[in-house]
Design a protein around this motif. Sequence first.
Motif, PDB file in Angstrom:
ATOM      1  N   GLN A  37       0.826  -1.198   0.000  1.00  0.00           N
ATOM      2  CA  GLN A  37       0.000   0.000   0.000  1.00  0.00           C
ATOM      3  C   GLN A  37       0.870   1.262   0.000  1.00  0.00           C
ATOM      4  OE1 GLN A  37      -3.821  -0.384   2.367  1.00  0.00           O
ATOM      5  NE2 GLN A  37      -2.478  -1.681   3.600  1.00  0.00           N
ATOM      6  N   VAL A  38       0.519   2.223  -0.834  1.00  0.00           N
ATOM      7  CA  VAL A  38       1.235   3.493  -0.861  1.00  0.00           C
ATOM      8  C   VAL A  38       0.812   4.314   0.354  1.00  0.00           C
ATOM      9  CG1 VAL A  38       1.621   5.648  -2.115  1.00  0.00           C
ATOM     10  CG2 VAL A  38       1.398   3.489  -3.375  1.00  0.00           C
ATOM     11  N   VAL A  39       1.789   4.721   1.167  1.00  0.00           N
ATOM     12  CA  VAL A  39       1.471   5.492   2.379  1.00  0.00           C
ATOM     13  C   VAL A  39       2.136   6.861   2.396  1.00  0.00           C
ATOM     14  CG1 VAL A  39       1.075   3.416   3.742  1.00  0.00           C
ATOM     15  CG2 VAL A  39       3.365   4.442   3.698  1.00  0.00           C
ATOM     16  N   GLY A  40       3.033   7.130   1.443  1.00  0.00           N
ATOM     17  CA  GLY A  40       3.724   8.412   1.405  1.00  0.00           C
ATOM     18  C   GLY A  40       4.614   8.502   0.182  1.00  0.00           C
ATOM     19  N   THR A  41       5.551   9.437   0.208  1.00  0.00           N
ATOM     20  CA  THR A  41       6.529   9.595  -0.868  1.00  0.00           C
ATOM     21  C   THR A  41       7.875   9.979  -0.259  1.00  0.00           C
ATOM     22  OG1 THR A  41       6.091  11.961  -1.213  1.00  0.00           O
ATOM     23  CG2 THR A  41       4.762  10.394  -2.502  1.00  0.00           C
ATOM     24  N   VAL A  42       8.940   9.624  -0.949  1.00  0.00           N
ATOM     25  CA  VAL A  42      10.279  10.003  -0.494  1.00  0.00           C
ATOM     26  C   VAL A  42      11.091  10.514  -1.676  1.00  0.00           C
ATOM     27  CG1 VAL A  42      10.413   8.499   1.523  1.00  0.00           C
ATOM     28  CG2 VAL A  42      11.009   7.593  -0.714  1.00  0.00           C
ATOM     29  N   ALA A  43      12.005  11.421  -1.375  1.00  0.00           N
ATOM     30  CA  ALA A  43      12.873  11.963  -2.416  1.00  0.00           C
ATOM     31  C   ALA A  43      13.758  10.858  -2.981  1.00  0.00           C
ATOM     32  CB  ALA A  43      13.734  13.091  -1.842  1.00  0.00           C
ATOM     33  N   GLU A  44      13.991  10.943  -4.272  1.00  0.00           N
ATOM     34  CA  GLU A  44      14.844   9.947  -4.922  1.00  0.00           C
ATOM     35  C   GLU A  44      16.188   9.857  -4.206  1.00  0.00           C
ATOM     36  OE1 GLU A  44      15.398  10.662  -9.038  1.00  0.00           O
ATOM     37  OE2 GLU A  44      13.389   9.984  -9.618  1.00  0.00           O
ATOM     38  N   GLY A  45      16.601   8.655  -3.878  1.00  0.00           N
ATOM     39  CA  GLY A  45      17.901   8.441  -3.254  1.00  0.00           C
ATOM     40  C   GLY A  45      17.953   8.727  -1.768  1.00  0.00           C
ATOM     41  N   PHE A  46      16.916   9.318  -1.205  1.00  0.00           N
ATOM     42  CA  PHE A  46      16.957   9.743   0.195  1.00  0.00           C
ATOM     43  C   PHE A  46      17.170   8.565   1.148  1.00  0.00           C
ATOM     44  CE2 PHE A  46      14.620  10.703   4.192  1.00  0.00           C
ATOM     45  CZ  PHE A  46      15.421  11.742   4.639  1.00  0.00           C
ATOM     46  N   LEU A  47      16.447   7.482   0.923  1.00  0.00           N
ATOM     47  CA  LEU A  47      16.544   6.353   1.841  1.00  0.00           C
ATOM     48  C   LEU A  47      17.834   5.558   1.665  1.00  0.00           C
ATOM     49  CD1 LEU A  47      12.847   5.070   1.942  1.00  0.00           C
ATOM     50  CD2 LEU A  47      14.051   6.541   3.562  1.00  0.00           C
ATOM     51  N   SER A  48      18.602   5.876   0.646  1.00  0.00           N
ATOM     52  CA  SER A  48      19.900   5.213   0.473  1.00  0.00           C
ATOM     53  C   SER A  48      20.898   5.660   1.532  1.00  0.00           C
ATOM     54  CB  SER A  48      20.475   5.519  -0.916  1.00  0.00           C
ATOM     55  OG  SER A  48      19.616   5.053  -1.932  1.00  0.00           O
ATOM     56  N   GLN A  49      20.561   6.729   2.259  1.00  0.00           N
ATOM     57  CA  GLN A  49      21.491   7.284   3.244  1.00  0.00           C
ATOM     58  C   GLN A  49      21.442   6.564   4.584  1.00  0.00           C
ATOM     59  OE1 GLN A  49      21.543  11.827   3.145  1.00  0.00           O
ATOM     60  NE2 GLN A  49      19.580  11.406   2.150  1.00  0.00           N
ATOM     61  N   ILE A  50      20.458   5.711   4.805  1.00  0.00           N
ATOM     62  CA  ILE A  50      20.343   5.078   6.113  1.00  0.00           C
ATOM     63  C   ILE A  50      21.010   3.711   6.112  1.00  0.00           C
ATOM     64  CG2 ILE A  50      18.182   6.274   6.566  1.00  0.00           C
ATOM     65  CD1 ILE A  50      16.726   3.633   6.127  1.00  0.00           C
ATOM     66  N   GLY A  51      21.431   3.282   7.300  1.00  0.00           N
ATOM     67  CA  GLY A  51      22.024   1.964   7.430  1.00  0.00           C
ATOM     68  C   GLY A  51      20.941   0.898   7.412  1.00  0.00           C
ATOM     69  N   LEU A  52      20.976   0.036   6.427  1.00  0.00           N
ATOM     70  CA  LEU A  52      19.918  -0.959   6.269  1.00  0.00           C
ATOM     71  C   LEU A  52      19.972  -2.057   7.327  1.00  0.00           C
ATOM     72  CD1 LEU A  52      19.828  -1.381   2.390  1.00  0.00           C
ATOM     73  CD2 LEU A  52      18.470   0.124   3.846  1.00  0.00           C
ATOM     74  N   GLN A  53      21.106  -2.206   8.015  1.00  0.00           N
ATOM     75  CA  GLN A  53      21.207  -3.271   9.007  1.00  0.00           C
ATOM     76  C   GLN A  53      20.175  -3.097  10.112  1.00  0.00           C
ATOM     77  OE1 GLN A  53      23.215  -5.962   8.619  1.00  0.00           O
ATOM     78  NE2 GLN A  53      21.994  -6.782  10.322  1.00  0.00           N
ATOM     79  N   ARG A  54      19.864  -1.827  10.450  1.00  0.00           N
ATOM     80  CA  ARG A  54      18.872  -1.572  11.502  1.00  0.00           C
ATOM     81  C   ARG A  54      17.513  -2.181  11.126  1.00  0.00           C
ATOM     82  NH1 ARG A  54      18.502   2.445  15.410  1.00  0.00           N
ATOM     83  NH2 ARG A  54      16.684   2.042  16.725  1.00  0.00           N
ATOM     84  N   LEU A  55      17.193  -2.146   9.839  1.00  0.00           N
ATOM     85  CA  LEU A  55      15.936  -2.733   9.388  1.00  0.00           C
ATOM     86  C   LEU A  55      16.044  -4.252   9.321  1.00  0.00           C
ATOM     87  CD1 LEU A  55      15.070  -0.285   6.465  1.00  0.00           C
ATOM     88  CD2 LEU A  55      14.331  -0.154   8.840  1.00  0.00           C
ATOM     89  N   LEU A  56      17.177  -4.746   8.819  1.00  0.00           N
ATOM     90  CA  LEU A  56      17.350  -6.188   8.663  1.00  0.00           C
ATOM     91  C   LEU A  56      17.325  -6.901  10.010  1.00  0.00           C
ATOM     92  CD1 LEU A  56      20.088  -6.201   5.880  1.00  0.00           C
ATOM     93  CD2 LEU A  56      17.673  -6.803   5.628  1.00  0.00           C
ATOM     94  N   ASP A  57      17.792  -6.205  11.069  1.00  0.00           N
ATOM     95  CA  ASP A  57      17.764  -6.793  12.400  1.00  0.00           C
ATOM     96  C   ASP A  57      16.341  -7.144  12.821  1.00  0.00           C
ATOM     97  OD1 ASP A  57      20.479  -6.639  12.618  1.00  0.00           O
ATOM     98  OD2 ASP A  57      20.498  -4.833  13.855  1.00  0.00           O
ATOM     99  N   LYS A  58      15.366  -6.421  12.266  1.00  0.00           N
ATOM    100  CA  LYS A  58      13.965  -6.730  12.556  1.00  0.00           C
ATOM    101  C   LYS A  58      13.299  -7.443  11.374  1.00  0.00           C
ATOM    102  CE  LYS A  58      12.635  -3.675  16.256  1.00  0.00           C
ATOM    103  NZ  LYS A  58      11.464  -2.999  16.852  1.00  0.00           N
ATOM    104  N   ARG A  59      14.142  -7.941  10.486  1.00  0.00           N
ATOM    105  CA  ARG A  59      13.690  -8.744   9.334  1.00  0.00           C
ATOM    106  C   ARG A  59      12.901  -7.929   8.310  1.00  0.00           C
ATOM    107  NH1 ARG A  59      12.624 -11.546  13.758  1.00  0.00           N
ATOM    108  NH2 ARG A  59      10.361 -11.289  13.572  1.00  0.00           N
ATOM    109  N   TYR A  60      13.080  -6.636   8.316  1.00  0.00           N
ATOM    110  CA  TYR A  60      12.453  -5.817   7.290  1.00  0.00           C
ATOM    111  C   TYR A  60      13.454  -5.558   6.181  1.00  0.00           C
ATOM    112  CZ  TYR A  60       8.933  -4.874  10.869  1.00  0.00           C
ATOM    113  OH  TYR A  60       7.959  -5.012  11.827  1.00  0.00           O
ATOM    114  N   LYS A  61      12.938  -5.455   4.981  1.00  0.00           N
ATOM    115  CA  LYS A  61      13.790  -5.182   3.826  1.00  0.00           C
ATOM    116  C   LYS A  61      13.289  -3.922   3.134  1.00  0.00           C
ATOM    117  CE  LYS A  61      15.228  -7.031  -0.663  1.00  0.00           C
ATOM    118  NZ  LYS A  61      15.041  -8.123  -1.652  1.00  0.00           N
ATOM    119  N   LEU A  62      14.212  -3.010   2.862  1.00  0.00           N
ATOM    120  CA  LEU A  62      13.894  -1.774   2.151  1.00  0.00           C
ATOM    121  C   LEU A  62      14.549  -1.836   0.786  1.00  0.00           C
ATOM    122  CD1 LEU A  62      12.582   1.074   2.395  1.00  0.00           C
ATOM    123  CD2 LEU A  62      14.804   1.908   3.156  1.00  0.00           C
ATOM    124  N   SER A  63      13.740  -1.718  -0.255  1.00  0.00           N
ATOM    125  CA  SER A  63      14.306  -1.823  -1.601  1.00  0.00           C
ATOM    126  C   SER A  63      13.737  -0.731  -2.499  1.00  0.00           C
ATOM    127  CB  SER A  63      14.004  -3.195  -2.206  1.00  0.00           C
ATOM    128  OG  SER A  63      12.600  -3.378  -2.350  1.00  0.00           O
TER     129      SER A  63
END
Length: 281
Positions: A37-63
Amino acid sequence: MNAVVRSPSLAQWLAGARQLAHQPPRQPRQPLVVAGQVVGTVAEGFLSQIGLQRLLDKRYKLSNSEHAGDAAWCLEGLAEASPGAITDALNTLAEALRDQGLCGPWRNEQLAVTNPRGEVVGTVERGAVRVLGIASRAVHLVGLTPDGRMWVQKRSMTKPNNPGQWDTLMGGMVSAADSLPQALARETWEEAGLHVNTLADVVHGGHVLFSRPSSEGGGAGYMVERIDWFRAQVPEGAEPRNQDGEVDEFALRSTEVVREHLVQERFTLEAGLVIAAHWGL
């Protein structure tokens, strides 16, 4: 309508204010999709700045993948598409953004998250809504005296947004835990120390919409907000008294003085457009 309210200078200010209230993003944005479900919008490339391990530790995947044929940021790995699961996923993302200094002031306050049909699908920390382009709701109260003057507040200099500017008697966010009447009552007490049931002629006047870039997230945020506004008469002898430390002072202003302050941009943009709507402009 009073000639003061119809003045050319006010009309010029109002045209500019309305233009400022609806501005396109400064940079391209992509849908934020959670559990399909679409819940918002983000600037192109913006989420590339965060450390993905924090999400993976909770078994979430951001792609950065595809949704409905368009590029989108997708938050996946939820055990189910329930409000609780969506809330946990979004708050995990919000915490990762906070740790990288990429969101707004952290409030420990949850706001509702809706899908394109307006259905509430979860909640998220208030400090993340603008960087994630999530729509929010706010409430304002125009407080009048029996003789027609307006109670206004001067925002505390410690406020993260618009410090020291003038505002309506009350303005605040609608939290996920509140209905609109509950938010009106809570914020009126916290900001002005007044109980709604002691005010006269409380009516819902309408709403004002905003869609404009936000400075949060280093300028990568986008504000999408609906402000529902009310008007009421403050009884003679009653004076607002701030309860939460977010207001420096209250003042009674005539229509003429309010108009002058609007033209001088001494009011927040949100309060200014609410007052204009109250005047029927």
